[in-house]
Write an enzyme that holds these catalytic residues in place. Sequence first.
Site, short mmCIF file in Angstrom:
data_model
loop_
_atom_site.label_atom_id
_atom_site.label_comp_id
_atom_site.label_asym_id
_atom_site.label_seq_id
_atom_site.Cartn_x
_atom_site.Cartn_y
_atom_site.Cartn_z
CB CYS A 71 54.74 73.55 16.83
SG CYS A 71 54.44 71.91 17.05
CB CYS A 182 55.27 69.12 10.15
SG CYS A 182 56.60 68.75 11.31
N1 DGL Z 1 57.15 70.52 14.29
C1 DGL Z 1 55.84 70.42 14.69
C2 DGL Z 1 54.79 70.73 13.54
O1 DGL Z 1 55.00 71.69 13.25
C3 DGL Z 1 55.51 68.98 15.44
C4 DGL Z 1 56.44 67.68 15.05
C5 DGL Z 1 56.09 66.80 16.08
O2 DGL Z 1 56.51 66.85 17.17
O3 DGL Z 1 55.24 65.84 15.78
O4 DGL Z 1 53.71 70.13 13.69
#
Ligand code: DGL
Length: 249
Positions: A71, A182
């Site tokens: 993430c 993301c």
């Molecule tokens: N998948 C996450 C990232 O890479 C976060 C997305 C979220 O929860 O806003 O930033």
Amino acid sequence: MATIGIFDSGSGGLSVYREIVKLLPYERYVYYADNAHCPYGEKTVSFIQDRARTITDLLLGKGADIIVVACNTATAAAIATLREGYPDVPFVGMEPAVKPAALDTKTGVIGVLATAGTLKASKYLKTKGRFEDDVHIVEHVGEGFVELVENGILDGPEAYATVKASLQPLLDAGADRIVLGCTHYPFLRPVVEAVAGPGVQVIDPAPAVARQTVRLLEKDCVPLDEGPFGIELLSSGDPESLHRIFALL
Ligand code: DGL
């Protein structure tokens, strides 16, 4: 056999798992989706740090030899405190792939799609600062992308319109490299590519993160390739979206 702990705010980190398992198909995986608290994009840094610690404890309790923070938002908010708090644990984090995009652009303009949390984090601003003199970097929050993925809407008119709204400003600025900052966004990659059209390359750092995971496990001499493969999927909320995205893989 290694136990690889992976976490994200939701199902997005499965786009990273997908790359790791290509390189390490005979290990044990524990994936945690913090979907009761998804999205992380607008949450405070201290909230994300708390969640990251709680999830790390849980993954270590499951025997994780390494933790992949799959993430970008959680990496930006919490990886430094995790490394400080757990000095013996190897962590792998995510960062928008600005460098390969900057080195490769022909127009001199690169576009970054990420969450608000990632784009304002000092980690990202520092990376951006290293390349800003040479290339023009334009950014946009992928508004609604995380929600699309969590709801399993990966194509069709709604996905197309949502992606276009955030991507078009980057294309209008002349970006020929689009960085997916993301881990949810790679699940929308076909839509991003369709909107962007030919001549624009989409960049996902997940394969590089997978290679780094192998490097760190080898460095720690964790025995690899002994099998059998196994995966445990855990979530703090409704597991449906996690199982739906996992089934796609
Ligand atoms: N998948 C996450 C990232 O890479 C976060 C997305 C979220 O929860 O806003 O930033």
